[in-house]
Write an enzyme that holds these catalytic residues in place. Structure first.
Site: not given
Length: 865
Positions: A284, A286, A330
């Site tokens: 529960a 986690i 670029d």
């Protein structure tokens, strides 16, 4: 004297002999033998992982493994619902990861598609057309305008040949080619005028070249090799979540082990019962919904960004871009419009901005007319055809009402002397006022040698030309002379009457300057990396604010001579790199990364692809970008607008802030539950929750508010902050302090409720009170997590409709559990008197007010706007 060993240094005949070829080309038999020896003229790729293997590799994560173990234990304990939820979440994430990985590996496929499908070669003395993959070293290939170059090679003949190499070198203008050897040994790719390269195409003229490299031995092949050896970087979110998952799981396991020991040693419970409760609490505690919630928040972020012209190819790039500290961009097509535009005129002894050009002015009109007539380009509704420099001249006329067709019809071309790279001139003959007029354009120094100028006039023109050049402008000179006959020769390009100079540039996008300024204000360092000339690049960089006092503009040759350590110390001093190769780009990106910067690289050409992949976040142009660049990038701009990157940064920072809110909500709520259980164990009190209570909290009051917090409305304030340090994860000390304090406050309210219930009706009533108070407190806590400062009594408290909906749904479900007898029994709850029923919202609201007070103290009672 040493014998030349570079291809561009050697004479054509020498190369023909060394490759055992000749003017008649290879024989069919010899070509077949070489095809077997060298292999087909196509890009190769390493062995690909199968989809199943990629899918299985998604499970090789510590938190995922822990969750799988938890799912198995849940099934053994009979908690099938938890097992299904956990396995469904990690499987969904694995599928998403597999799809992203497969898409990311499409770069080499796009490179292969760029190879020319057919080629005209000389075989057995005859010109024939063959598949491009069948071209071999030693073949003589015939080129004409519009042809794609199928392989690398050395020019044998060139008739005003020009090739567009911007996708490979970054050079914005087509490159004039010549067949004569180049003496220098170290010559940048963009300056190898006597060579052509695979992946480029012919814009003007014709020629023949000897194939010296095919497949992986071409410059494009080298880029493909770089793509295969370049590793992709994880974004800060990926790294921090990896670390977070490990720390969280270990911490929860340690807490559960402590709880198990307390239950057995202090309370004297049965070993198996204590073990099963500890495991159930771990499952529960986690937050298995965390990964899916993060993915959902990122997905919503990608939808928002797609509407704002930024397509995200990798979900984590949303957050990664938001923490970028360096953008290597670029120039051509990214910061500029990739379109030559006239900027200045010099006529009648004065410099005139292009915007003030006047075709009705008798002094300007001859110059502007010559510019339009002495050009092969056309501009119409179908687009622009011809050399970009010439199309710029035609557009100048169109912009001011000097219609191209009308002018050319009024002064028809009767003859011409085509442009030649040796004499650097082009002339056209026109019928003019009962006679003929020769219009000539060309390089300034060449044309001045052929014009009739008064004392000091040449010096003044050269001074103006130098000034234009220092501004990064490309300058053309124009002159004319009357002719008595329609017959023209090269000798007629003398004794000319000087008309003036026209200076042009590939201009920056209108939005670029503001976008660069916003980047700098947000603590992001913009750096220009281009294949163009350093003078041109510097001028653009100064105009848009990239090249600032105290920073430098250097050429790639400088980078070439530096060691990795020297480059690492050098990059902070440089804002512009010109004439760079793909290898230089990767080294520059890596040097910044070694300095601790999180680097984004923007680009559109094939030459950008390796750096896009090496960068933490690769950003490709969607309109002008090659498929190679798009596939190597994490994000694609559909409008090719640099300003879109700034908006993407803002979105990324907001998304990361929302993810932090979701994680803070989950962790502080789980902390409150764990502290409540630990308190009960240490005080030898009954268990405060039933297993079904933990499941209800886990599935309902966790996920909905957490997802809603991930959808918190974005704000501009995030752009006032500096980028987070690359090494900074989610679990910072201030973050952990907030989680701990907020969890403690909610736990205190829950414990008070537990005692009230125990005093009234024993363990069942106490568990019902603790469960209800924890649920409602967590729903109210969603509003606490909206900001670091207090939000109560402000508009911000009400501006998240999904959070209001999540609060309403959660509250209704809780009321249903406490009010409906069937649900009471299912949820192992008991009926409570109205006095205890009122205590539940009182304690929940009280916990919210305490946390709001703590936020006010921490922020000095001041609210940010």
């Amino acid at each position: 004297m040493n014998k030349p060993n570079q291809i561009w240094q050697r004479a054509g005949k020498d190369l023909l002999d060394s490759l055992q070829s000749g003017p008649q080309g290879l024989t069919t038999k010899e070509a077949q033998q070489r095809l077997e020896k060298y292999g087909p003229n196509e890009l190769q790729e390493g062995g690909k992982k199968s989809g199943i293997r990629i899918f299985l590799e998604q499970f090789a994560d510590f938190l995922v493994i822990i969750l799988i173990v938890a799912a198995v234990i849940s099934a053994v304990l009979g908690d099938v619902e938890s097992m299904v939820v956990i396995l469904a979440v990690i499987t969904m994430n694995a599928i998403l990861g597999t799809v992203q990985t497969i898409k990311a590996e499409a770069s080499l496929d796009s490179l292969k598609q760029m190879s020319a499908p057919t080629a005209k070669v000389v075989r057995d003395g005859k010109t024939i057309q063959i598949p491009g993959r069948d071209v071999v070293p030693g073949d003589i290939v015939v080129l004409e305008a519009g042809d794609a170059v199928c392989a690398d090679g050395r020019l044998l003949e060139s008739a005003s040949l020009k090739t567009a190499e911007s996708a490979l070198t970054g050079e914005s203008l087509p490159v004039e080619k010549e067949e004569t050897p180049i003496e220098a040994e170290d010559v940048p790719l963009g300056d190898r005028k006597n060579m052509v390269f695979s992946g480029t195409f012919v814009t003007y003229g014709r020629g023949r070249f000897l194939v010296t490299g095919t497949g992986m031995e071409t410059e494009m092949g080298k880029i493909a090799s770089l793509l295969k050896t370049t590793s992709e970087k994880k974004t800060p979110l990926q790294v921090s979540l990896d670390n977070f998952g490990k720390k969280l799981s270990i911490g929860i396991l340690v807490l559960c082990a402590i709880l198990f020991a307390v239950s057995v040693l202090v309370r004297g419970e049965n070993v198996m019962s204590a073990f099963l409760f500890a495991v159930a609490l771990a499952v529960a505690a986690i937050p298995e919904a965390l990964s899916s919630i993060v993915t959902i928040v990122l997905s919503f972020g990608t939808r928002k960004m797609a509407k704002e012209h930024a397509i995200i190819r990798k979900l984590q790039a949303v957050e990664g871009l938001g923490s970028v500290s360096v953008i290597c961009s670029d120039k051509t097509g990214t910061l500029t419009q990739n379109k030559m535009t006239v900027r200045q005129l010099y006529v009648g002894g004065r410099v005139i901005p292009a915007a003030q050009a006047d075709f009705k002015d008798p002094i300007q009109e001859p110059l502007l007319r010559a510019a339009l007539l002495c050009s092969d380009a056309t501009v119409n509704e179908q687009g622009e055809i011809g050399d970009p420099t010439e199309t710029a001249l035609v557009r100048l006329g169109e912009d001011f009402g000097f219609d191209e067709l009308d002018v050319r019809e009024h002064w028809p071309r009767l003859g011409e002397l085509p442009f030649d790279s040796d004499r650097k001139l082009m002339s056209t003959l026109h019928q003019f006022s009962g006679g003929y007029m020769l219009m000539t354009k060309g390089a300034v120094d060449v044309l001045l040698d052929r014009t009739l100028l008064g004392p000091g006039e040449r010096e003044e023109i050269e001074r103006v030309n130098q000034s234009f050049s220092e501004q990064g402008l490309r300058v053309l000179a124009f002159a004319c002379r009357r002719m008595e006959t329609m017959e023209v020769s090269l000798e007629d390009e003398n004794n000319l009457l000087f008309l003036g100079l026209i200076a042009m540039m590939d201009p920056p996008r209108e939005e670029s300057k503001q976008a660069v300024a916003e980047c700098i204000a947000a603590g992001i360092r913009p750096v220009m990396i281009t294949g163009d000339h350093v003078v041109t690049a510097s001028a653009i960089a100064k105009e848009i604010g990239i090249l600032t006092p105290g920073t430098e503009a250097v050429e790639g040759a400088v980078v070439e001579k530096m060691s990795e350590e020297e480059l690492k110390e050098f990059v902070p001093k440089v804002s512009v790199y010109a004439r760079v190769s793909p290898e230089h780009k990767i080294r520059i990106v890596r040097a910044w990364q070694e300095k601790g910067a999180l680097v984004a690289m923007t680009g559109d050409g094939v030459n950008d692809a390796p750096a896009l992949k090496q960068a933490d976040i690769g950003v490709a142009m969607g309109i002008t970008g090659t498929e190679v660049a798009k596939d190597a990038a994490a994000m694609v701009l559909t409008d090719d607008n640099f300003a879109t990157i700034v908006q993407a940064v803002k979105n990324g920072r907001n998304v990361y802030a929302n993810i932090r809110r979701s994680i803070q909500f989950l962790l502080s709520g789980n902390t409150a539950g764990i502290l409540t259980v630990l308190y009960a164990s240490l005080m030898a009190l009954p268990v405060p929750f039933a297993a079904v209570h933990l499941l209800f909290i886990n599935l309902l009051t966790d996920s909905l508010p957490a997802i809603a917090l991930g959808l918190e409305p974005h704000n501009d304030r995030v752009m006032h902050d500096k980028p987070r340090p690359r090494s900074e994860g989610i679990l910072t000390k201030p973050f952990l302090l907030s989680v701990g304090l907020e969890g403690l406050v909610i736990a205190a309210a829950t414990i008070i409720a537990f005692h009230l219930g125990l005093n009234y009706g024993g363990q069942a009533a106490g568990a019902t009170m603790a469960f209800s108070t924890l649920c409602l407190s967590r729903l109210f806590h969603g509003f606490n997590c909206k900001a670091a400062e207090p939000v109560i009594f402000t508009r911000k408290f009400w501006n998240n409709k999904p959070l209001l909906a999540a609060f309403a749904v959660g509250t209704l479900l809780l009321v249903a559990v406490l009010a409906i007898p069937v649900l009471e029994e299912l949820m192992q709850a008991v009926a409570l008197p109205w006095t205890l029923g009122l205590a539940i919202p009182g304690l929940a609201i009280g916990s919210m007010l305490v946390i709001q007070l703590l936020k006010a103290i921490r922020t000095g009672f001041g609210r940010k706007p």
